[in-house]
Scaffold this motif. Structure first.
Motif, PDB file in Angstrom:
ATOM      1  N   GLN A 168      11.219 -12.979 -29.511  1.00  0.00           N
ATOM      2  CA  GLN A 168       9.745 -13.035 -29.429  1.00  0.00           C
ATOM      3  C   GLN A 168       9.230 -12.580 -28.072  1.00  0.00           C
ATOM      4  O   GLN A 168       8.020 -12.412 -27.890  1.00  0.00           O
ATOM      5  CB  GLN A 168       9.245 -14.452 -29.748  1.00  0.00           C
ATOM      6  N   VAL A 169      10.141 -12.382 -27.115  1.00  0.00           N
ATOM      7  CA  VAL A 169       9.765 -11.869 -25.800  1.00  0.00           C
ATOM      8  C   VAL A 169       9.826 -10.350 -25.863  1.00  0.00           C
ATOM      9  O   VAL A 169      10.890  -9.760 -26.027  1.00  0.00           O
ATOM     10  CB  VAL A 169      10.681 -12.426 -24.692  1.00  0.00           C
ATOM     11  N   ARG A 170       8.656  -9.708 -25.759  1.00  0.00           N
ATOM     12  CA  ARG A 170       8.549  -8.262 -25.978  1.00  0.00           C
ATOM     13  C   ARG A 170       8.470  -7.474 -24.686  1.00  0.00           C
ATOM     14  O   ARG A 170       8.460  -6.242 -24.715  1.00  0.00           O
ATOM     15  CB  ARG A 170       7.296  -7.973 -26.809  1.00  0.00           C
ATOM     16  N   GLY A 171       8.360  -8.195 -23.568  1.00  0.00           N
ATOM     17  CA  GLY A 171       8.234  -7.480 -22.308  1.00  0.00           C
ATOM     18  C   GLY A 171       8.707  -8.307 -21.135  1.00  0.00           C
ATOM     19  O   GLY A 171       8.843  -9.529 -21.225  1.00  0.00           O
ATOM     20  N   VAL A 172       8.968  -7.613 -20.036  1.00  0.00           N
ATOM     21  CA  VAL A 172       9.325  -8.233 -18.769  1.00  0.00           C
ATOM     22  C   VAL A 172       8.169  -7.935 -17.812  1.00  0.00           C
ATOM     23  O   VAL A 172       7.904  -6.779 -17.490  1.00  0.00           O
ATOM     24  CB  VAL A 172      10.665  -7.678 -18.245  1.00  0.00           C
ATOM     25  N   GLY A 173       7.453  -8.969 -17.421  1.00  0.00           N
ATOM     26  CA  GLY A 173       6.303  -8.805 -16.548  1.00  0.00           C
ATOM     27  C   GLY A 173       5.385 -10.011 -16.635  1.00  0.00           C
ATOM     28  O   GLY A 173       5.621 -10.891 -17.470  1.00  0.00           O
ATOM     29  N   GLU A 174       4.443 -10.219 -15.755  1.00  0.00           N
ATOM     30  CA  GLU A 174       4.018  -9.145 -14.907  1.00  0.00           C
ATOM     31  C   GLU A 174       4.792  -9.163 -13.599  1.00  0.00           C
ATOM     32  O   GLU A 174       4.897 -10.183 -12.942  1.00  0.00           O
ATOM     33  CB  GLU A 174       2.511  -9.220 -14.660  1.00  0.00           C
ATOM     34  N   THR A 175       5.341  -8.005 -13.268  1.00  0.00           N
ATOM     35  CA  THR A 175       6.110  -7.825 -12.050  1.00  0.00           C
ATOM     36  C   THR A 175       5.560  -6.594 -11.344  1.00  0.00           C
ATOM     37  O   THR A 175       4.771  -5.859 -11.925  1.00  0.00           O
ATOM     38  CB  THR A 175       7.601  -7.654 -12.368  1.00  0.00           C
ATOM     39  N   GLY A 176       5.967  -6.387 -10.113  1.00  0.00           N
ATOM     40  CA  GLY A 176       5.450  -5.230  -9.382  1.00  0.00           C
ATOM     41  C   GLY A 176       5.252  -5.586  -7.929  1.00  0.00           C
ATOM     42  O   GLY A 176       6.052  -6.317  -7.351  1.00  0.00           O
ATOM     43  N   LEU A 177       4.163  -5.078  -7.348  1.00  0.00           N
ATOM     44  CA  LEU A 177       3.869  -5.301  -5.928  1.00  0.00           C
ATOM     45  C   LEU A 177       2.404  -5.676  -5.761  1.00  0.00           C
ATOM     46  O   LEU A 177       1.540  -5.132  -6.451  1.00  0.00           O
ATOM     47  CB  LEU A 177       4.174  -4.042  -5.107  1.00  0.00           C
ATOM     48  N   ASP A 178       2.147  -6.590  -4.827  1.00  0.00           N
ATOM     49  CA  ASP A 178       0.780  -7.026  -4.539  1.00  0.00           C
ATOM     50  C   ASP A 178       0.630  -7.135  -3.030  1.00  0.00           C
ATOM     51  O   ASP A 178       1.077  -8.101  -2.422  1.00  0.00           O
ATOM     52  CB  ASP A 178       0.510  -8.377  -5.210  1.00  0.00           C
ATOM     53  N   TYR A 179       0.028  -6.120  -2.429  1.00  0.00           N
ATOM     54  CA  TYR A 179      -0.148  -6.118  -0.977  1.00  0.00           C
ATOM     55  C   TYR A 179      -1.467  -6.772  -0.572  1.00  0.00           C
ATOM     56  O   TYR A 179      -1.760  -6.907   0.605  1.00  0.00           O
ATOM     57  CB  TYR A 179      -0.091  -4.690  -0.434  1.00  0.00           C
ATOM     58  N   PHE A 180      -2.248  -7.196  -1.563  1.00  0.00           N
ATOM     59  CA  PHE A 180      -3.510  -7.866  -1.282  1.00  0.00           C
ATOM     60  C   PHE A 180      -3.260  -9.330  -0.913  1.00  0.00           C
ATOM     61  O   PHE A 180      -3.822  -9.849   0.038  1.00  0.00           O
ATOM     62  CB  PHE A 180      -4.426  -7.785  -2.504  1.00  0.00           C
ATOM     63  N   ARG A 181      -2.380  -9.987  -1.679  1.00  0.00           N
ATOM     64  CA  ARG A 181      -2.181 -11.425  -1.522  1.00  0.00           C
ATOM     65  C   ARG A 181      -0.983 -11.751  -0.631  1.00  0.00           C
ATOM     66  O   ARG A 181      -0.951 -12.774   0.027  1.00  0.00           O
ATOM     67  CB  ARG A 181      -1.991 -12.063  -2.915  1.00  0.00           C
ATOM     68  N   THR A 182       0.038 -10.892  -0.656  1.00  0.00           N
ATOM     69  CA  THR A 182       1.268 -11.183   0.081  1.00  0.00           C
ATOM     70  C   THR A 182       1.329 -10.329   1.339  1.00  0.00           C
ATOM     71  O   THR A 182       1.174  -9.112   1.272  1.00  0.00           O
ATOM     72  CB  THR A 182       2.507 -10.905  -0.801  1.00  0.00           C
ATOM     73  N   GLY A 183       1.575 -10.966   2.471  1.00  0.00           N
ATOM     74  CA  GLY A 183       1.653 -10.253   3.745  1.00  0.00           C
ATOM     75  C   GLY A 183       2.991  -9.572   3.929  1.00  0.00           C
ATOM     76  O   GLY A 183       3.876  -9.650   3.068  1.00  0.00           O
ATOM     77  N   PRO A 184       3.175  -8.910   5.085  1.00  0.00           N
ATOM     78  CA  PRO A 184       4.401  -8.154   5.358  1.00  0.00           C
ATOM     79  C   PRO A 184       5.668  -9.002   5.264  1.00  0.00           C
ATOM     80  O   PRO A 184       6.713  -8.514   4.841  1.00  0.00           O
ATOM     81  CB  PRO A 184       4.205  -7.646   6.793  1.00  0.00           C
ATOM     82  N   ASP A 185       5.564 -10.301   5.599  1.00  0.00           N
ATOM     83  CA  ASP A 185       6.761 -11.159   5.569  1.00  0.00           C
ATOM     84  C   ASP A 185       7.289 -11.359   4.156  1.00  0.00           C
ATOM     85  O   ASP A 185       8.474 -11.663   3.971  1.00  0.00           O
ATOM     86  CB  ASP A 185       6.471 -12.514   6.225  1.00  0.00           C
ATOM     87  N   GLY A 186       6.415 -11.197   3.156  1.00  0.00           N
ATOM     88  CA  GLY A 186       6.844 -11.424   1.774  1.00  0.00           C
ATOM     89  C   GLY A 186       7.255 -10.169   1.033  1.00  0.00           C
ATOM     90  O   GLY A 186       7.691 -10.227  -0.117  1.00  0.00           O
ATOM     91  N   MET A 187       7.136  -9.010   1.689  1.00  0.00           N
ATOM     92  CA  MET A 187       7.356  -7.742   0.967  1.00  0.00           C
ATOM     93  C   MET A 187       8.797  -7.553   0.507  1.00  0.00           C
ATOM     94  O   MET A 187       9.043  -7.017  -0.575  1.00  0.00           O
ATOM     95  CB  MET A 187       6.916  -6.560   1.831  1.00  0.00           C
ATOM     96  N   ALA A 188       9.745  -7.996   1.318  1.00  0.00           N
ATOM     97  CA  ALA A 188      11.157  -7.809   0.948  1.00  0.00           C
ATOM     98  C   ALA A 188      11.478  -8.577  -0.326  1.00  0.00           C
ATOM     99  O   ALA A 188      12.116  -8.052  -1.247  1.00  0.00           O
ATOM    100  CB  ALA A 188      12.068  -8.242   2.089  1.00  0.00           C
ATOM    101  N   ALA A 189      11.009  -9.825  -0.403  1.00  0.00           N
ATOM    102  CA  ALA A 189      11.257 -10.639  -1.600  1.00  0.00           C
ATOM    103  C   ALA A 189      10.563 -10.022  -2.808  1.00  0.00           C
ATOM    104  O   ALA A 189      11.117  -9.963  -3.911  1.00  0.00           O
ATOM    105  CB  ALA A 189      10.756 -12.068  -1.380  1.00  0.00           C
ATOM    106  N   GLN A 190       9.353  -9.532  -2.590  1.00  0.00           N
ATOM    107  CA  GLN A 190       8.580  -8.930  -3.673  1.00  0.00           C
ATOM    108  C   GLN A 190       9.295  -7.699  -4.234  1.00  0.00           C
ATOM    109  O   GLN A 190       9.411  -7.528  -5.452  1.00  0.00           O
ATOM    110  CB  GLN A 190       7.205  -8.542  -3.123  1.00  0.00           C
TER     111      GLN A 190
END
Length: 291
Positions: free
Chosen positions: A123-145
């Protein structure tokens, strides 16, 4: 608009003549019960919804809800803003889980392992929502993202599921990582936020572009320009409810039953009839999510 109007649900729009799907909604964040939301949506021709997971709890809930309702399909993921919180902690308790301690890379790996298990469910038809968000997450979180995004791409490909992308102020890096990793067969840019030039790049790659209520906002001409050049066979419609309520109801809670408002605005931009656009969108959503 008077303040009391903010709490009044928008009225039911005129029903669509051709049934469509809401390609991206968050029923777990809406006021009504799932049954109420689905009944109200179906009454205006929105007969299918894709319930999107943003964290482990939400992804489990999405899978359970889709198993219980034929008209609901699930996607599962750690949202781009969730991955840094797992790794670095969330002292402000900004996310729905409240304050959290840093878990490091091992905690992210453990969470991704569970997403991988959920992604295997029928019943799981997709993987998401995933991607990148530079609005909410600062530079310190980019590697994990970025590590999380790459892992989700791999999970989607291995299970043959659609990849649902959240791209906020990160267009170039999202497209670059998709090229580097090799995109899954089906990619959906949820709440498409690029311009017309990016729409041409997505179209050339065969990526679906899903438009939300913000396409109706006064300041959203670049989105309308993108929609105008997007091939009709790659266009989806979504609410992202309870967010991004279309005009003239901006500021009130969104819900799947408001899809016709957005779809009619989209039909004007594409110079297609409402029925022709709805017919295309219904077929596209089926194709994108393989249901």
């Amino acid at each position: 608009m008077a303040p009391q109007d903010k709490n009044t649900p928008p009225p039911l729009p005129e029903p669509l003549r051709v049934a469509v799907a809401d390609s991206h909604t968050h029923l777990d964040m809406q006021e009504s019960t799932v049954e109420e939301a689905l009944t109200k949506a179906a009454s205006v021709g929105v007969t299918t919804v894709v319930q999107v997971g943003c964290d482990l709890a939400g992804s489990r809930w999405a899978a359970e809800t889709a198993a219980a309702h034929d008209s609901v399909h699930a996607t599962v993921a750690l949202h781009p803003n969730e991955a840094p919180r797992i790794v670095l902690g969330d002292p402000d308790g900004w996310s729905r889980q409240g304050a959290r301690e840093p878990g490091g890379d091992s905690a992210l790996d453990a969470a991704l392992t569970e997403i991988d298990k959920l992604a295997a469910l029928p019943q799981v038809r997709g993987v998401g929502e995933t991607g990148l968000d530079y609005f909410r997450t600062g530079p310190d979180g980019m590697a994990a993202q970025e590590a999380s995004f790459r892992a989700h791409i791999e999970i989607a490909k291995r299970h043959g599921k659609a990849l649902v992308i959240h791209d906020r102020e990160a267009h170039d890096d999202v497209l670059r990582i998709l090229r580097e990793e090799g995109a899954p067969d089906r990619v959906v840019f949820h709440c498409y936020s690029g311009d017309a030039e990016m729409a041409k790049i997505c179209a050339a790659a065969g990526y679906f572009m899903s438009f939300a209520g913000n396409v109706t906002f006064k300041n959203a001409q670049p989105l309308r320009d993108a929609l105008a050049v997007a091939p009709p066979e790659l266009v989806l419609v979504e609410t992202d409810a309870p967010f991004l309520t279309p005009a003239p109801y901006r500021g009130r809670a969104n819900a799947p039953y408001l899809i016709p408002v957005t779809l009619r605005a989209m039909a004007e931009v594409t110079a297609m009839t409402e029925d022709a656009l709805a017919t295309a969108i219904a077929a596209n959503t089926t194709r994108a999510f393989g249901y």
